[in-house]
Each structure stands twice: as structure tokens, then as C-alpha cells.
Design a protein around this motif. Sequence first.
Motif, PDB file in Angstrom:
ATOM      1  N   TRP A  45       4.031  33.641 -90.542  1.00 28.07           N
ATOM      2  CA  TRP A  45       3.224  33.690 -89.337  1.00 28.07           C
ATOM      3  C   TRP A  45       3.151  35.097 -88.751  1.00 28.07           C
ATOM      4  O   TRP A  45       2.141  35.486 -88.158  1.00 28.07           O
ATOM      5  CB  TRP A  45       3.765  32.710 -88.291  1.00 28.07           C
ATOM      6  CG  TRP A  45       3.263  31.321 -88.512  1.00 28.07           C
ATOM      7  CD1 TRP A  45       3.945  30.271 -89.049  1.00 28.07           C
ATOM      8  CD2 TRP A  45       1.950  30.832 -88.224  1.00 28.07           C
ATOM      9  NE1 TRP A  45       3.146  29.154 -89.112  1.00 28.07           N
ATOM     10  CE2 TRP A  45       1.923  29.471 -88.613  1.00 28.07           C
ATOM     11  CE3 TRP A  45       0.805  31.399 -87.670  1.00 28.07           C
ATOM     12  CZ2 TRP A  45       0.782  28.677 -88.463  1.00 28.07           C
ATOM     13  CZ3 TRP A  45      -0.336  30.616 -87.528  1.00 28.07           C
ATOM     14  CH2 TRP A  45      -0.329  29.278 -87.915  1.00 28.07           C
ATOM     15  N   THR A  46       4.204  35.885 -88.908  1.00 35.21           N
ATOM     16  CA  THR A  46       4.163  37.282 -88.453  1.00 35.21           C
ATOM     17  C   THR A  46       3.094  38.049 -89.217  1.00 35.21           C
ATOM     18  O   THR A  46       2.314  38.807 -88.630  1.00 35.21           O
ATOM     19  CB  THR A  46       5.540  37.944 -88.648  1.00 35.21           C
ATOM     20  OG1 THR A  46       6.520  37.259 -87.856  1.00 35.21           O
ATOM     21  CG2 THR A  46       5.497  39.405 -88.223  1.00 35.21           C
ATOM     22  N   VAL A  47       3.066  37.839 -90.535  1.00 34.75           N
ATOM     23  CA  VAL A  47       2.045  38.496 -91.361  1.00 34.75           C
ATOM     24  C   VAL A  47       0.651  38.005 -90.985  1.00 34.75           C
ATOM     25  O   VAL A  47      -0.303  38.794 -90.914  1.00 34.75           O
ATOM     26  CB  VAL A  47       2.326  38.239 -92.855  1.00 34.75           C
ATOM     27  CG1 VAL A  47       1.181  38.770 -93.717  1.00 34.75           C
ATOM     28  CG2 VAL A  47       3.638  38.883 -93.273  1.00 34.75           C
ATOM     29  N   VAL A  48       0.519  36.713 -90.713  1.00 30.43           N
ATOM     30  CA  VAL A  48      -0.784  36.143 -90.351  1.00 30.43           C
ATOM     31  C   VAL A  48      -1.321  36.771 -89.073  1.00 30.43           C
ATOM     32  O   VAL A  48      -2.474  37.214 -89.020  1.00 30.43           O
ATOM     33  CB  VAL A  48      -0.681  34.610 -90.199  1.00 30.43           C
ATOM     34  CG1 VAL A  48      -1.938  34.054 -89.508  1.00 30.43           C
ATOM     35  CG2 VAL A  48      -0.501  33.944 -91.550  1.00 30.43           C
ATOM     36  N   TRP A  49      -0.472  36.831 -88.029  1.00 32.73           N
ATOM     37  CA  TRP A  49      -0.933  37.374 -86.757  1.00 32.73           C
ATOM     38  C   TRP A  49      -1.230  38.871 -86.860  1.00 32.73           C
ATOM     39  O   TRP A  49      -2.197  39.356 -86.259  1.00 32.73           O
ATOM     40  CB  TRP A  49       0.089  37.114 -85.658  1.00 32.73           C
ATOM     41  CG  TRP A  49       0.152  35.691 -85.214  1.00 32.73           C
ATOM     42  CD1 TRP A  49       1.213  34.843 -85.302  1.00 32.73           C
ATOM     43  CD2 TRP A  49      -0.899  34.928 -84.606  1.00 32.73           C
ATOM     44  NE1 TRP A  49       0.895  33.599 -84.794  1.00 32.73           N
ATOM     45  CE2 TRP A  49      -0.394  33.631 -84.359  1.00 32.73           C
ATOM     46  CE3 TRP A  49      -2.217  35.218 -84.240  1.00 32.73           C
ATOM     47  CZ2 TRP A  49      -1.166  32.622 -83.766  1.00 32.73           C
ATOM     48  CZ3 TRP A  49      -2.976  34.217 -83.649  1.00 32.73           C
ATOM     49  CH2 TRP A  49      -2.446  32.944 -83.421  1.00 32.73           C
ATOM     50  N   CYS A  50      -0.420  39.605 -87.612  1.00 34.20           N
ATOM     51  CA  CYS A  50      -0.695  41.032 -87.811  1.00 34.20           C
ATOM     52  C   CYS A  50      -2.005  41.233 -88.579  1.00 34.20           C
ATOM     53  O   CYS A  50      -2.799  42.130 -88.252  1.00 34.20           O
ATOM     54  CB  CYS A  50       0.453  41.694 -88.566  1.00 34.20           C
ATOM     55  SG  CYS A  50       1.973  41.889 -87.614  1.00 34.20           S
TER      56      CYS A  50
END
Length: 258
Positions: A45-50
Motif C-alpha cells: 500500500w505504501t508503494v501504491v500511494w506513492c
Amino acid sequence: AVNLAEVSLWHWGAFTLMVVSLLAIDLGLFHRESRVTTVREAFIWTVVWCSLAMAFGGLLWRLLGGPAALDFVTGYLVEWSLSMDNVFVFAVIFSYFRVPPAHQYRVLYWGILGAIIMRLSFVLAGAELLRRFEWMSLVFGLVLIVTGIRMAIQDDDPEPERNLVLRLARRFLPLSHGHGTDRFVLHENGRWCLTPLFLVLLVVESTDVVFAVDSVPAIFGVVDTSTQYIRFIVFASNVFAILGLRPLYFLLAGMMDA
């Protein structure tokens, strides 16, 4: 590219609809039930939001030109770096109130909704100050320097018990003793009461006000404040950084516990 002055209510409306849709999908589809967020899930999810933030920057480049995209990315990176302090404070708050890991995501979700509204008010106020007083840009730049120095030398743990909002809530609001629930309100003894988890939410929200006082002026201090799109760009960079704050917290917390 369109004229920079053409950031209108349609742009604000489309952006708001996008944010609301993403949050609805997040909680309604992927996190409907309270559960522990794994490190792997938090990383994804961190990668998705970034990635979504960078994609939005590309969209701005297409619609408003390179300067707008550069201001957005700059503001996003500043806000994202300052949010590391938020992550630490969240850990202290959850530890102090002994919030189970399965319930922490719900607190941060609703806390972020409140944070977005507060950031909008701060952004609009900051932009209005810049419009009226040109020297405010120097003040905002100074805030950025002071914030960086304070983050570098600060070593005292925050004390949730001293939070003014928490003390007022305990004194004047009907409170439940229903520990262990993921609900914010319970019906007890013939009346509706606020749960301890709601008190945690209040502390998180009030803490974000303090961070907004630092972060919003900091962004105004590093972007071009003479453009017509400044309110939209600063608000959008704040929103994307805030949206990525939850998975970032669970990622770092999980790595520390590993």
C-alpha cells in the motif's frame, strides 16, 4: 497545456471525488473488517500511494505544465518527510492507550479524514495570507528551517495525558468503559457513550493540528507562491502525503517489531 489560471471548481470537484473514491475503496473493499495489517500489505500500500502521487504529478504536468508538477512533487516530498514525525507520535499514542493492532487502522482512517479537512482550512488561510502580505513567504521559509532543526534535536517523547482535548473530553463528554471494541460509540445504561477508541481518535486529530502548523507553512516556503494554482497544488500534495501515512506507519512499526 491549459492556462495556469484555469484551476477552477471543476478541478477541485474532480480531485475531491477521486480522493473520496479512493478512501471508500480502501475502507469499504480492502479493510472492511478490523484486522492486523501485515508488513507485506503495508509495503504494497505504501508503494501504491506513492505511485498514485507520482501519477498525479504526471497528470499535472500534462494539464498545467512542468512548474505545477514540480511544485506538487516538491510539496509532496516535503510533507512526506515531515510525516515521519507523525509516525513516531502515532506509535506513542497507540502504545499509551494500548490500542490493539487490529483497531489501529480504523483510528488512522477516520483521523485522516479529519486531517484532510483541517489541512484544507490551513492551506486556504496560508494562501490568503500570502496574497495579502508578500513578506509572509519569508515567514513560511523560516518555519521550514525551524521545523527541520527541531526535528533534528528533539528527543522528548510526547505525553498524550497532557493533551488538552483529551482532558476536556474526559471531563465533559459521556464516556464508556468498553475497552477492546473497534467502535467509537456504544449504547450503555440507556444512553450513547463515547468509547476509549474515540478518545484515541481525538488525540490523533488534535496532534495533527500541531503538525499542520509546521508542515503547511513549510510547503508554502518551497513552492512558487505567485501562481494561480498554489492553493490546489499545496492541498493536493498534503492530501497524497496524508493518504500514504497509514501504510507507512504499519510498515515502519512492523519492521521495528520484526
